[in-house]
Design an enzyme around this catalytic site. Sequence first.
Site, PDB file in Angstrom:
ATOM      1  N   LYS A  61      -5.921  -1.469  -7.160  1.00 17.49           N
ATOM      2  CA  LYS A  61      -4.712  -1.781  -6.378  1.00 17.49           C
ATOM      3  C   LYS A  61      -3.472  -1.391  -7.177  1.00 17.49           C
ATOM      4  O   LYS A  61      -2.541  -0.795  -6.644  1.00 17.49           O
ATOM      5  CB  LYS A  61      -4.682  -3.274  -6.030  1.00 17.49           C
ATOM      6  N   GLN A 104      -5.881 -12.451  -6.450  1.00 21.83           N
ATOM      7  CA  GLN A 104      -7.210 -11.870  -6.272  1.00 21.83           C
ATOM      8  C   GLN A 104      -8.253 -12.978  -6.113  1.00 21.83           C
ATOM      9  O   GLN A 104      -8.351 -13.875  -6.946  1.00 21.83           O
ATOM     10  CB  GLN A 104      -7.547 -10.967  -7.483  1.00 21.83           C
ATOM     11  N   ASP A 127      -1.124 -10.333   1.657  1.00 19.46           N
ATOM     12  CA  ASP A 127      -2.531 -10.347   2.072  1.00 19.46           C
ATOM     13  C   ASP A 127      -2.674 -10.886   3.499  1.00 19.46           C
ATOM     14  O   ASP A 127      -3.712 -10.727   4.132  1.00 19.46           O
ATOM     15  CB  ASP A 127      -3.354 -11.246   1.127  1.00 19.46           C
TER      16      ASP A 127
END
Length: 295
Positions: A61, A104, A127
Amino acid sequence: MTEQAQETNDPKRIDGKKSARRLLKGVKARVAACTERGVTPCLAVVLIGDNAASQVYVRNKERRAKKVGIATRDHRATGSTTEELLTVIRALNDDPEVDGILVQLPLPDNIDSDAILLEIAPDKDVDGFHPYNLGRLMIGRPRFVACTPQGCLHLLEEQGQSLAGKRALVVGRSTIVGKPVAHLLLQANATVTIAHSRTQNLAEEVARAEILVAAVGRAHCIKGEWIRPGALVIDVGINRLEDGSLTGDVEYEAARARASAITPVPGGVGPMTIACLLNNVVIAAERRAGLRDDA
Ligand code: NDP
């Protein structure tokens, strides 16, 4: 490389890598427009613990972000408590130069993941997992859409067919994939059915679907012979076989013979997920730069 990944010239194969590159090209141009206004889009990445897979995901990412000009802030730690992590999140929420916060997952067992995700400011929740953003999607006024579902819709829309009025089946009802995909399809005016582990006759449901999105996590649980001729098939599933290779939820070859187009695994939905994350970061930065007023 799998057989599916090699078939680059197959007109039925939906190439997620190509679509992701296209999306990222646009993201890069929009990053430049923000930077011209003195706003450098910035993604804060929080990685707790030493999960090897998470380290790889985070590295990918960050690498992709840098490639399109998005700055990254790294917070890595081991042995953190929920309280310590909440403090980190609050500081990132308050930092005016941070546009997006990515925690994460999975977090280590000692950390209350729900409490952490709830603490992320909804306007930095790139997200799209915060209940606020999930609720916005449900009322048809999305603000940040979760990355994998967003990727599925991009791939479907790129096929050049209107989704309006189509019979769509989403197999799987998780909060991070199945349900948001179903809401996005509903917003695109498809007629949506959601199947799950208690669904009585999955084969019949699949046979009716003009659009099929499979998000189960069980290798080849959707049989090729069930696919309605001409259906668009998006396979979100990622399953590792005993020989170490990756495969989807749908029997690819048999489904491909009936479908009008289908995503392979790997190389379908997967590459879209990071591209959509960076798309969300630039959306946040555009809001900060005054280039977008979609409150
Ligand atoms: P979950 O395990 O959270 O959800 C799976 C869903 O499948 C559940 O709703 C479950 O039903 C349903 N299900 C299980 N068995 C059956 C069955 N026999 N028939 C019909 N439905 C069934 O998984 P996720 O949503 O998190 O992920 C799904 C897949 O997508 C996984 O393979 C995952 O690795 C992959 N994935 C891929 C991403 C990408 O970037 N490409 C990103 C995220 C996920 P019930 O609710 O009744 O239990």
